[in-house]
Every structure is written in structure tokens, then in C-alpha cells.
Design an enzyme around this catalytic site. Structure first.
Site, short mmCIF file in Angstrom:
data_model
loop_
_atom_site.label_atom_id
_atom_site.label_comp_id
_atom_site.label_asym_id
_atom_site.label_seq_id
_atom_site.Cartn_x
_atom_site.Cartn_y
_atom_site.Cartn_z
N GLY A 95 0.82 -1.21 0.00
CA GLY A 95 0.00 0.00 0.00
C GLY A 95 0.85 1.25 0.00
O GLY A 95 0.40 2.34 -0.36
N GLY A 129 -0.17 6.14 1.32
CA GLY A 129 1.01 5.63 0.62
C GLY A 129 2.32 6.27 1.06
O GLY A 129 3.36 6.02 0.47
N ARG A 179 14.50 -0.33 0.74
CA ARG A 179 15.02 -1.54 1.39
C ARG A 179 15.31 -2.58 0.33
O ARG A 179 14.78 -2.54 -0.78
CB ARG A 179 14.05 -2.03 2.46
CG ARG A 179 12.75 -2.44 1.87
CD ARG A 179 11.83 -2.95 2.95
NE ARG A 179 10.56 -3.22 2.33
CZ ARG A 179 9.45 -3.45 2.99
NH1 ARG A 179 9.45 -3.43 4.29
NH2 ARG A 179 8.34 -3.70 2.35
N ASP A 255 1.38 -11.34 6.78
CA ASP A 255 1.86 -10.51 5.67
C ASP A 255 3.21 -9.86 5.99
O ASP A 255 3.83 -9.27 5.10
CB ASP A 255 0.82 -9.44 5.30
CG ASP A 255 0.33 -8.66 6.50
OD1 ASP A 255 -0.25 -9.28 7.41
OD2 ASP A 255 0.56 -7.43 6.56
N ASN A 256 3.64 -9.96 7.22
CA ASN A 256 4.96 -9.43 7.58
C ASN A 256 5.99 -10.54 7.76
O ASN A 256 7.06 -10.31 8.32
CB ASN A 256 4.86 -8.58 8.85
CG ASN A 256 4.05 -7.31 8.64
OD1 ASN A 256 3.92 -6.85 7.51
ND2 ASN A 256 3.51 -6.75 9.69
P1 AMP Z 1 2.07 -2.91 8.02
O1 AMP Z 1 1.36 -2.93 9.33
O2 AMP Z 1 3.04 -1.78 7.87
O3 AMP Z 1 2.68 -4.23 7.70
O4 AMP Z 1 0.95 -2.60 6.92
C1 AMP Z 1 -0.20 -3.37 6.74
C2 AMP Z 1 -0.84 -3.00 5.42
O5 AMP Z 1 -1.22 -1.62 5.42
C3 AMP Z 1 0.05 -3.20 4.21
O6 AMP Z 1 -0.75 -3.63 3.15
C4 AMP Z 1 0.59 -1.80 3.98
O7 AMP Z 1 0.99 -1.62 2.64
C5 AMP Z 1 -0.61 -0.94 4.34
N1 AMP Z 1 -0.23 0.41 4.76
C6 AMP Z 1 0.39 0.77 5.90
N2 AMP Z 1 0.58 2.10 5.95
C7 AMP Z 1 0.06 2.62 4.81
C8 AMP Z 1 -0.06 3.93 4.26
N3 AMP Z 1 0.40 5.01 4.89
N4 AMP Z 1 -0.67 4.05 3.05
C9 AMP Z 1 -1.13 2.98 2.41
N5 AMP Z 1 -1.05 1.73 2.86
C10 AMP Z 1 -0.45 1.53 4.05
MG MG Z 2 3.55 -5.08 6.37
#
Ligand code: AMP
Ligand code: MG
Length: 491
Positions: A95, A129, A179, A255-256
Site C-alpha cells: 500500500g 502511501g 530496502r 503478511d509481515n
Molecule cells: P504494516 O502494518 O506496515 O505491515 O501494513 C499493513 C498494510 O497496510 C500493508 O498492506 C501496507 O501496505 C498498508 N499500509 C500501511 N501504511 C500505509 C499507508 N500510509 N498508506 C497505504 N497503505 C499503508
Molecule cells: Mg507489512
């Protein structure tokens, strides 16, 4: 070895050759205020055979700040789903990250260049994003700190800032980090095709992953089961290492979880200061699902989710057998780390009790985890020695004395020599880790446009086991303000 400029990097975008359902082609959205370089990591530039002088060019900040593409890049956002806090979310995806392209270096190693914070993608849901400077710094530094510790992780190439405003709980500024990893495929990449019942795509993903990253398995008749067994082993090894250094990921959703067993997606992670097995680093994790001492179990839980996606291709018993080996593997790796941290060479069953008693003492006195292990290297096994400095960590010093007698006996029983043991221990008990308050100090300065502390920490943490002159304060326990900093998913 050819040293490259930005323009001569060689790309081979294998992910872009997969069916289009695997991703969405999308270019970075440039910041409106020109991006500027905050930090470039020479060690990662070397992995790309990239001339370090390239970092000084405005194009470098342009490319890695999302304003410019260079020939050969084929930017795309990867599709995946995942279990978040135990609940299946049918679609996630990059995202706020974009796979710019895959660079193959002169040694034939392939590195994804993944630009995080470069604007919206079709998978952004309600997000913007973007990444804020604060979270970009945290990821940038921790990737390299983990690598310095010897823990498998994505790497960080550079940190680029912009004066563009990004709205979170308060107004902040945006930043990007690049990264790098041989692959950004996650457990969740498998899950999405499984739950959509797209078994053809699922098999394609498995074949692709095996061919690219586990080529030794490509010809095996039972390749899917063996691939899974390998992921189990890598995950076990990874999580055991986290447990040994006292690090929590904070958001161990599927997903992580990297298919390569790398530490991936740095968010509200934390190195523990005081030893506390129930440590929860993520302030949004109200139930402690991802508490420090839950991580090994969560690894198994996440691997079970991955196993399920392979059921169409691999015998259930074989997948189960691989899962059954997980805990033993975590225990073995953890035990080996802890034995080394104790400075013991021989592997003996009774050492478990020695370690348990020490951990119980540490928890009772809330001993600083990193400092104590490092100082244990100074333990004198002389019968007359009081080991005052170590003793002072404990509220009940007599109980420590009793432990010290056992430890001394154990050391003597393998003819351990104090000086040798200390240098061995110094190579496994880090002097410096990225404590939250240290990252916070670098963030606060960076928010005032002083990036010196980011640079200082990067250099320091790339060699966490080596005593560095004038840097003693960075090895100290946090001041009171730094003990309870709030970190959450909001980044
Ligand atoms: P994360 O907790 O960082 O692993 O993110 C979980 C999901 O939310 C993933 O699909 C990320 O790409 C999305 N995501 C997190 N922060 C943002 C953001 N600021 N804009 C868009 N998508 C985000
Ligand atoms: Mg993630």
C-alpha cells in the site's frame, strides 16, 4: 568488478514477468517538495556494486525519493493478503511500497529495490502511501542494526526526506527508504491465491519462489513439502535469534513474514531494556498477541497458515512433519545462542537450569538485558572474586551469589579461561543495540533537520559487538523518559 553508476545498474525484473494478477504496475508519486538525501548506506551500495560517489548526485535522491525512474526499472506494487492479529484480511498488498526493480550484482546476487513511502498504489486502501520521517528512520536504522547483529533481515539502502506534509496524529514530514532483499514474497503472498482458490497462480508462485530462491529443490519430486520444511527451519532460526537478543517485531502478521526467513516490515518493534518476558513493544497490541515471549509460538501459528496454502500440492503428513520440527528447532537455536552468551563451549543438559535460574533472577530485578549480558563477560571465576559490578544489578544479591557459584563451577568444569571466554562472549553479547530512546534522539534531531545522529547510529550499530571509543553513553540504560516511549502501528 564493475562499479556502477545509477544509469548502468543491471535490472532483471523476474516478478514483473509473473502473471499480472500478482501485482499492479504503478510508478512512485513524486513529492511536491524536492526530495533530499538524508543518509546513504555504503554497505548496501556495495551490495549493488554502486559507486559510493553516486549518493552525492541529486539524481540519487531523485530516484530513491520517488521522483525519477532509471532505465530498466519496472515499478510495481505486490499483491498479498494475510492474517492480521489472527483475522484473515482478504486483500492487502503493497500500500505504500513499490518494487522499483531487481538488480543483479557482479556476484550474481539479486536484490529487490523496494521503495517505501512513495505514494499510493491500488492496494493503499484508506492510506496515503506515505511514510513519515520518524518511521523511515526507525526502519532504516533497525535493518542495519539487525544485520550488524548477524540476524537475517531486509537491508536498507538509503533514507530520503522531503518537506511535504504527511498527516498522522499530528502533521509530520514525509520520507522514503529503499530496502533491499533477495525477495519480498511473504506468507501472505501465498495466502491470497489460496483463499481466492486460484491454485494455478498459487502453484506458479511456489514454482517461482523455489526456482529463484531455493533452486536446489527445483528438481525434487516432493519439492513443495521440502520448500515448506526449509521455510520452517529458517523461521525457527530467525525467531530464536530475536529471542536471544531480546528483540520484538511487534506486528507478526502473516503478511509481515518473509518467505526467506528475513526480518521484514519494521514498525513498532523494540529491543527490550529491562528483562521482561511479557514485553509488548506495540502499544496498539492490547492483548499482547505479539508479546516478546509469544513470538516463537506465533511463528508456528503463521507457519501453519502457510502450510495450509500448500495443501493442494504437498501431502498433509509431510507439511505436518515439517511443522512438528519447528519447536525443536527454535529450542536448539535458542539454546545454542544462550550457551554462547554464557560463554560456555560444551553443550550440557544441566545448562538449561543454570540459564533458567539466571533469567528468573533477571526478571525479579528487572535487569537491563543488553547491559547484563555484556557485563557477564567480565565475570571472574576466581574463588575470591565478588563480582561486585554484576551483583549490583540484583535486588537479591545473595541469590545471585548462589548462582555465581554454580556458574563458576560450570566454567571450571570445562577449563574455561576468563580472558578467552570474555572475548568469545563479546562477540555474541552486543554492546550497542537500537534502544527506542536512541532512535527517538535521532528522530527528534532529524525533525530539526540535523541528521548527524542518524549517521552516528548507523555507523555504531553496524558494529554492535565492537567497543567504540567515546560511545559509552550509547550503551547505557535508557533515562526515565526513554523507558516508556509509545510506538504503535501508526507510521
Ligand atoms: P504494516 O502494518 O506496515 O505491515 O501494513 C499493513 C498494510 O497496510 C500493508 O498492506 C501496507 O501496505 C498498508 N499500509 C500501511 N501504511 C500505509 C499507508 N500510509 N498508506 C497505504 N497503505 C499503508
Ligand atoms: Mg507489512
Amino acid at each position: 568488478m564493475t562499479v556502477h553508476s545509477l544509469e548502468t545498474l543491471t535490472f532483471d525484473n523476474s516478478y514483473a514477468r509473473l502473471p499480472e494478477v500478482f501485482y499492479a504496475k504503478v510508478s512512485p508519486t513524486p513529492f511536491s517538495a524536492a526530495p533530499f538525501l538524508i543518509s546513504a548506506n555504503r554497505a548496501a551500495m556495495e551490495l549493488l556494486d554502486l559507486d559510493p560517489a553516486e549518493a552525492a548526485r541529486p539524481e540519487f535522491a531523485g530516484v530513491f525519493g520517488g521522483s525519477l525512474l532509471i532505465p530498466g526499472m519496472e515499478p510495481l506494487a505486490m499483491l498479498y493478503s494475510g492474517h492480521q492479529f489472527g483475522v484473515y484480511v482478504p486483500q492487502l498488498g503493497d500500500g505504500r511500497a513499490i518494487l522499483l526493480g531487481e538488480v543483479t550484482n557482479g556476484r550474481g546476487e539479486r536484490w529487490d529495490l523496494h521503495l517505501k513511502g512513495a505514494g499510493m498504489t491500488p492496494f493503499s486502501r484508506d492510506g496515503d502511501g506515505r511514510s513519515v520521517l520518524r518511521s523511515a528512520i526507525r526502519e532504516y536504522l533497525c535493518c542495519e542494526a539487525m544485520h550488524g547483529l548477524g540476524i537475517p533481515t531486509t537491508r536498507a539502502l538509503c533514507l530520503v526526506g522531503s518537506d511535504d506534509k504527511v498527516y498522522r496524529e499530528q502533521i509530520e514530514t514525509g520520507a522514503t527508504i529503499v530496502r533491499m532483499a533477495p525477495s519480498h514474497v511473504r506468507f501472505g503472498t501465498f495466502e491470497i491465491f489460496y483463499y481466492r482458490k486460484q491454485h494455478e497462480h498459487l502453484q506458479r508462485l511456489a514454482d517461482y519462489t523455489i526456482e529463484m530462491h531455493f533452486p536446489e529443490l527445483a528438481q525434487a519430486v516432493d519439492k513443495y513439502a521440502r520448500f515448506f520444511a526449509e521455510v520452517v527451519q529458517r523461521t525457527a532460526k530467525l525467531i530464536a535469534h530475536w529471542q536471544a537478543v531480546g528483540w520484538s517485531h511487534g506486528v507478526l502478521n502473516t503478511d509481515n513474514m518473509s518467505i526467506l526467513g528475513l526480518t521484514l516490515d519494521y514498525g513498532p518493534y523494540g529491543f527490550m531494556d529491562d528483562y521482561d518476558p511479557g514485553f509488548i513493544c506495540n502499544h496498539s497490541d492490547y492483548n499482547g498477541r505479539y508479546a516478546f515471549n509469544q513470538q516463537p509460538y506465533i511463528g508456528l501459528w503463521n507457519l501453519s497458515c502457510l502450510a495450509q496454502t500448500l495443501l493442494p500440492f504437498a501431502p498433509k503428513e509431510e507439511l505436518k512433519a515439517a511443522l512438528d520440527g519447528y519447536q525443536t528447532s527454535v529450542d536448539r537455536h535458542y539454546h545454542n545462542h544462550m550457551r554462547a552468551k554464557l560463554g560456555l563451549v560444551e553443550d550440557r543438559a544441566e545448562d538449561e537450569a543454570l540459564l533458567q535460574e539466571l533469567k528468573s533472577l533477571m526478571v525479579g530485578s528487572r535487569v537491563d538485558y543488553t547491559i547484563f549480558w555484556r557485563e557477564l563477560g567480565t565475570f571472574s571465576s576466581d574463588a575470591e572474586a565478588k563480582n561486585e559490578r554484576l551483583r549490583e544489578h540484583f535486588l537479591n544479591p545473595e541469590r545471585f551469589d548462589a548462582w555465581a557459584v554454580q556458574y563458576r563451577d560450570r566454567l571450571q568444569s570445562e577449563q574455561s579461561r576468563d580472558d578467552e571466554r570474555r572475548s568469545r562472549m563479546d562477540r555474541v553479547n552486543p554492546k550497542y543495540v537500537l534502544r527506542n530512546y536512541l532512535a527517538q534522539g535521532a528522530i527528534e534531531k532529524a525533525q530539526q533537520k540535523d541528521y548527524s545522529e542518524v549517521e552516528r547510529l548507523l555507523t555504531l550499530l553496524q558494529q554492535p559487538y565492537t567497543e567504540q571509543p567515546g560511545m559509552n553513553s550509547y550503551a547505557a540504560a535508557p533515562p526515565n523518559w526513554g523507558k516508556h516511549l509509545s510506538v504503535s502501528c501508526s507510521s
